[in-house]
Design a protein around this motif. Structure first.
Motif: not given
Length: 122
Positions: A78-83
């Motif tokens: 969930t921390d990587v997906e927006p990026f």
């Protein structure tokens, strides 16, 4: 994980380091008789070169950020997906700009000139 990250970078960002639209400028000069049109084509290809350089700078920054993120063992999906969504959006913007420039160049010449120019490039 590193192999997956590098693969992701290549797939999402593509290659193109050092690519230039010089070959299109030269082909236009050789094929198109109207030198005013050639000047306009030159302007379009310079804009495309500028977009390519900007994208390459962005891609290098993105690659560094991915490497930094990859080093964090506790980083959640969930921390990587927006990026990655931002990366994909930026890539789409870049591709859209290049497509617009392509059609701008195409509209400046006849179909025969277009085909002759691309025959010379290939």
């Amino acid at each position: 994980m590193i192999v997956a990250t590098v693969t992701l970078i290549v797939l999402m960002l593509g290659g193109g380091a050092g690519f230039s639209f010089d070959m299109y400028r030269k082909a236009a000069w050789d094929v198109i008789q109207d030198k005013q049109i050639v000047k306009q084509i030159k302007s379009v290809t310079k804009a495309a070169d500028k977009e390519m350089k900007n994208w390459q700078k962005d891609a290098n920054k993105i690659a560094k950020q991915i490497v930094e993120m990859n080093q964090n063992y506790d980083l959640a999906r969930t921390d990587v997906e927006p990026f990655l969504n931002q990366v994909d959006s930026r890539r789409n913007e870049f591709q859209e700009k290049l497509i617009q420039l392509r059609f701008q160049a195409r509209d400046l010449m006849s179909q025969a000139e277009w085909e002759a120019m691309y025959a010379q490039i290939e």
